[in-house]
Design an enzyme around this catalytic site. Structure first.
Site, short mmCIF file in Angstrom:
data_model
loop_
_atom_site.label_atom_id
_atom_site.label_comp_id
_atom_site.label_asym_id
_atom_site.label_seq_id
_atom_site.Cartn_x
_atom_site.Cartn_y
_atom_site.Cartn_z
CE1 TYR A 22 -3.38 -2.80 0.97
CE2 TYR A 22 -2.09 -3.11 2.96
CZ TYR A 22 -3.08 -3.53 2.11
OH TYR A 22 -3.78 -4.66 2.39
CE1 TYR A 149 -8.48 -4.76 2.32
CE2 TYR A 149 -8.37 -6.12 4.29
CZ TYR A 149 -7.81 -5.68 3.11
OH TYR A 149 -6.60 -6.17 2.70
CG ASP A 242 -13.28 -11.71 7.14
OD1 ASP A 242 -12.50 -12.09 8.02
OD2 ASP A 242 -12.93 -11.05 6.14
CE LYS A 271 -6.00 -8.84 9.98
NZ LYS A 271 -4.84 -8.22 9.35
C1 LIG Z 1 -11.63 -8.74 8.09
C2 LIG Z 1 -10.43 -9.07 7.26
N1 LIG Z 1 -10.52 -10.02 6.32
C3 LIG Z 1 -9.47 -10.37 5.58
C4 LIG Z 1 -8.24 -9.75 5.73
C5 LIG Z 1 -7.09 -10.16 4.86
O1 LIG Z 1 -6.18 -10.90 5.61
P1 LIG Z 1 -4.68 -11.09 5.08
O2 LIG Z 1 -4.04 -9.74 5.12
O3 LIG Z 1 -4.08 -12.07 6.04
O4 LIG Z 1 -4.77 -11.63 3.70
C6 LIG Z 1 -8.11 -8.75 6.69
C7 LIG Z 1 -6.82 -8.05 6.86
O5 LIG Z 1 -6.72 -7.01 7.46
C8 LIG Z 1 -9.23 -8.39 7.47
O6 LIG Z 1 -9.17 -7.42 8.39
#
Ligand SMILES: Cc1ncc(COP(=O)(O)O)c(C=O)c1O
Length: 423
Positions: A22, A149, A242, A271
């Protein structure tokens, strides 16, 4: 090559070859050189220690370099760092699947991948292929939400907000996504009405439960998730949570789904799963989803299998992280942190350019007018690491520190925000 302590030789010689995330390379400052980390602190090459307010993109839940996670990884490293998952099995991965299924019961089937984005991709593939396998190939659209996101891969970009998200260059690619406003108590059933008109073509509804994170740290009520569950049941659509950011006590409960009292059909986690040590994410699905893939026909199998799937080292790290979550009273810990954040951030509400202040669990948010938030460098000067979100409609200064952060370090974070906003 001359070296200054802030700018070590490896950074200067490597920088012309690294493409950063980014990053507008033409204008971005040099990144901070990190040579170590412990607890909630980053140690910089020049000897400074910064309190990390974002826990390495919200992963380092137990703080950095936790000896228990390190010990589990070291032990596994000596025995078996990795073996392919196709046709072969390793104990850390199989034991971890059992452990995650126990945490997320009645969800019971765990598919391992290496990143959050890919876990969401796999969840989408599960949803779409399940209907294909059942002879309903028309159902392949995905309902998602404004300000969402879900990652940076093609399909997850398509789920993210098409207007305020950062991925508009890729509009129309990836997956056929339908963006709706997040249901609100006062929307007069607008969500249900919009959903009804498309549900026959929809395979899944995807949401970040309770908090939309990278899209602006926006909160919604548990009732929103209950409404989604109800609507999905009514139309036979899979509900996907998610929990990559919200999982593992970030919002106060172990998972946001626990707080909402809603069982989705598929959950993605990542995470904090490994406590910020190794890349690992997982998709956890119900037996009903899994059953759609059982057949005498080989091509009905889920068509996915990353090279490093079920990596034994990463799974050992996850066991270490889960041990720590089991041992500590994280719900109480996060409640204390939440109270501290509420007390101190609330006072910023009246500051110039502050639009809103909100706190949930270990997430503290100061939403500001676009273009008004201090820069990361302003915070680093004040002894902390923060990375405000810059969105078209708002700048968002937020803290999502290690859950184990001690009060003096939390206060240092909050003092830095207070001071930087005043400057
Ligand atoms: C809610 C959510 N889903 C998916 C992702 C993507 O995860 P990654 O960066 O491990 O691909 C993130 C990353 O910040 C996220 O906050």
């Amino acid at each position: 090559m001359a070296t200054s302590p802030r700018d070590p030789a490896w950074l200067r010689s490597g920088a012309p070859h690294v493409w950063r995330p980014y990053c507008q390379h033409q204008t971005a400052p040099t990144p901070l050189a990190v040579v170590g980390a412990h607890g909630s602190r980053l140690v910089l090459a020049d000897g400074r220690e910064l309190v990390d307010g974002v826990a390495s993109w919200w992963t380092a839940a137990h703080g950095y370099n936790h000896p228990h996670i390190a010990a589990r990884v070291e032990e596994q490293l000596r025995r078996l760092p990795h073996v392919a998952f196709g046709g072969l099995a390793n104990e850390p991965a199989y034991a971890l699947a059992e452990r995650l299924a126990a945490l997320l019961a009645p969800l019971s089937r765990v598919f391992f991948v290496e990143s959050g984005s890919v876990s969401v991709e796999v969840a989408l593939k599960m949803a779409v292929q399940s209907f294909h396998n059942r002879g309903e190939p028309r159902r392949r659209r995905i309902v998602c939400f404004e300000n969402a996101y879900h990652g940076d891969t093609l399909a997850t970009m398509a789920l993210s907000d098409p207007v305020s998200g950062m991925h508009h260059a890729f509009a129309g690619m990836g997956i056929d996504a339908i963006h709706l406003p997040v249901p609100r108590a006062d929307d007069g059933g607008a969500f249900e009405e919009a959903f009804r008109s498309v549900a026959g073509e929809v395979a899944g509804v995807v949401i970040e439960p309770l908090v939309q994170c990278a899209g602006g740290m926006r909160f919604h009520e548990p009732e929103t998730l209950q409404r989604l569950r109800h609507a999905c049941d009514e139309h036979g659509v899979w509900l996907i949570f998610d929990e990559i950011a919200t999982g593992f006590f970030r919002t106060g409960a172990r998972f946001a789904l626990d707080a909402a009292g809603v069982v989705p059909d598929i959950v993605t986690i990542g995470k904090a799963l490994t406590g910020g040590t190794l890349p690992l994410a997982a998709v956890v699905a119900s037996e009903a989803v899994f059953a759609c893939f059982l057949s005498e026909q080989a091509d009905r199998a889920l068509q996915h299998g990353p090279t490093y799937m079920g990596n034994a080292l990463a799974c050992a790290a996850a066991h270490g992280s889960l041990d720590l979550f089991e041992r500590g009273d994280f719900a109480a810990r996060v409640a204390r942190l939440e109270a501290l954040l509420r007390g101190r951030l609330g006072a910023l509400r009246t500051r110039a350019d502050v639009v809103d202040v909100r706190v949930l669990g270990a997430i503290g948010v100061v939403e500001m007018k676009p273009g008004t938030a201090p820069a990361s460098a302003d915070f680093a000067e004040r002894g902390v690491f923060l990375r405000p979100l810059r969105l078209p409609h708002a700048d968002v200064v937020y803290v999502m520190p290690p859950l184990t952060i001690e009060e003096p370090d939390t206060n240092r974070l909050l003092d830095a925000i207070d001071d930087a906003l005043a400057a």
